[in-house]
Design an enzyme around this catalytic site. Structure first.
Site, mmCIF file in Angstrom:
data_model
loop_
_atom_site.group_PDB
_atom_site.id
_atom_site.type_symbol
_atom_site.label_atom_id
_atom_site.label_comp_id
_atom_site.label_asym_id
_atom_site.label_seq_id
_atom_site.Cartn_x
_atom_site.Cartn_y
_atom_site.Cartn_z
ATOM 1 N N HIS A 327 0.804 -1.216 0.000
ATOM 2 C CA HIS A 327 0.000 0.000 0.000
ATOM 3 C C HIS A 327 0.844 1.276 0.000
ATOM 4 C CE1 HIS A 327 -3.612 -2.411 0.898
ATOM 5 N NE2 HIS A 327 -4.274 -1.357 0.469
ATOM 6 N N GLY A 328 2.046 1.223 0.512
ATOM 7 C CA GLY A 328 2.832 2.449 0.515
ATOM 8 C C GLY A 328 4.229 2.258 1.056
#
Length: 474
Positions: A327-328
């Protein structure tokens, strides 16, 4: 290019749709696919610039590697196929690692060594996290003997198909490649078109009318959370929780609707996740195509049946660690993944022990966990997340008695529009039928046509500025 813009709705989509129908009408089936690929590449190039050439080369190499493994059969499984799979995985992970995680790695090296290595000027290519997973799944299944031979044209359409290219759903080759090969895909299907337009209008309304204004308020709050008060903290935190759902599920509705215009059925991505009574159920309902990929290609690679409970829970934690990191590029995302993994393990433990809380209590605890993890997800740092959570339970600024009532009423009046939208969003999320249920029961009618026209028309009046989808950054 974004779905919820005038240029997409009034220029790009009509040209692509009628061009596809024209080729199909004259039975130029190969050219109808080439038309969709060309349109999809153009669509991608509008947001990715020159990276589109890297994207095309990446597709070609993956197709060649996958085809080679498929043709090798079982005889090459222990030799050539392993080398081809290793090359393919290294290629895809390296691309994703460089564009998404290079600066994160440099920052951590600098932190550990005390050096000051310069960061790389990298622009994250659109959709790289999503289509990379599709390529990896294709390569792994080619190695396992689960992928079937396909033409280059069908494979390129599978990867580039513009409705799902940027933010998913993450499509598995086995569910869409056969659709491209069916004769029915070329025929005009009025029911599919009507359902597609209805879902697109519904998704557009979710994005424009609910997600965007809630996101605008919440993002402004988190940008200045040091001067926050308790009520604002709750409004922004719950607002972000709902806006992420309506933003991503709105995109999924639009993508699924667009796919139906071309007789392509894309997988559902949400199933009323905020109705879940535990995190195990929540992750079976939220971003289902991502959960499916992680389950098939991460969890099942770690979990070995019969190895005991420790192996099971370890596989769950590894899966959510990967989910967080996907996700990041930040430790807050890793922590977010780990916390979700712990909650899922707790849910599984209770399920195996057959422990069951009363529904209301279970739902409240689950939704509180969802809000807490969303705060961590959207915060710039762990410190900011903790400050927001702390502020949510500090009521000393509110005087007891009538004074507090007046303060709350004053806050409500000042934020009336945001609160009204939040309440409406919660009513829809908790009580209205979801897109999957609407699709199953859908029968074209004037009522649906009127609803679609009303939702799309209302969305168009608010489409004064381009607002990116929240998952564009992933």
């Amino acid at each position: 290019m974004i779905f919820s813009t005038y240029s997409f709705i009034f220029i790009f989509l009509p040209i692509v749709f009628f061009g596809f129908r024209l080729f199909a009408h004259f039975q130029l089936h190969l050219w109808s696919k080439v038309w969709l690929i060309a349109a999809s590449v153009y669509f991608y190039a509008q947001g990715s610039g020159s990276f589109v050439f890297v994207f095309i080369a990446d597709m070609v190499v993956n197709y060649l590697l996958g085809t080679w493994m498929i043709k090798s059969g079982d005889s090459g499984r222990n030799g050539v196929k392993k080398v081809l799979l290793a090359v393919g995985l290294l290629l895809n992970i390296s691309f994703l690692g460089y564009y998404k995680y290079a600066n994160f790695m440099i920052e951590n090296v600098n932190l550990l060594t005390g050096q000051a290595y310069g960061l790389v000027n990298i622009v994250l290519p659109l959709g790289i996290s999503f289509y990379t997973f599709q390529l990896i799944a294709y390569l792994v299944d080619s190695y396992r003997g689960k992928a079937k031979p396909s033409s280059a044209i069908d494979f390129f359409l599978f990867i580039t198909f513009f409705p799902q290219l940027i933010v998913g759903p993450i499509v598995h080759h086995s569910e869409v490649l056969p659709q491209y090969q069916r004769n029915s895909q070329r025929l005009f299907n009025a029911s599919n078109v009507m359902l597609g337009l209805f879902l697109f209008s519904l998704g557009c309304a979710k994005k424009i009318l609910l997600a965007d204004p809630l996101t605008n308020y919440s993002s402004d709050f988190f940008a200045a959370s040091t001067v926050a008060d308790t009520l604002s903290s709750w409004l922004a935190s719950v607002g972000y929780t709902l806006s992420y759902y309506f933003d991503l599920s709105g995109y999924a509705d639009m993508a699924i609707g667009l796919g139906l215009l071309f007789n392509i059925k894309l997988p559902q991505n949400f199933n009323s996740p905020y109705k879940a009574r535990n995190f195990r159920e929540y992750w079976n309902r939220w971003h289902m195509s991502l959960s499916r990929f992680l389950s098939d290609y991460v969890f099942r690679s770690v979990y070995k049946k019969g190895k005991g409970s420790f192996n099971f829970y370890f596989a769950v934690m590894v899966t959510f660690f990967v989910s967080g990191f996907w996700h990041g590029a930040g430790w807050e995302f890793v922590l977010w993944g780990i916390i979700n993994g712990v909650f899922v393990c707790m849910s599984h433990f209770m399920y195996r022990k057959k422990w069951k809380l009363p529904f209301i209590l279970a739902w409240v605890l689950t939704f509180a966990g969802v809000i807490g993890t969303r705060i961590l997800f959207v915060s710039d740092s762990l410190q900011q997340a903790l400050e927001v959570m702390k502020t949510m339970f500090v009521w000393k600024a509110y005087q007891p008695g009538n004074a507090m009532v007046n303060q709350v009423l004053s806050f409500g009046a000042y934020h009336l529009i945001t609160i009204t939208l939040l309440v409406l969003a919660m009513l829809i999320a908790f009580f209205a039928p979801n897109s999957n249920q609407i699709t199953e029961d859908f029968k074209p009618s004037w009522r649906h046509a009127f609803a679609a026209a009303f939702l799309l028309g209302l969305s168009l009046t608010q489409m004064t500025s381009v607002s990116k989808f929240l998952y564009f950054q992933f």
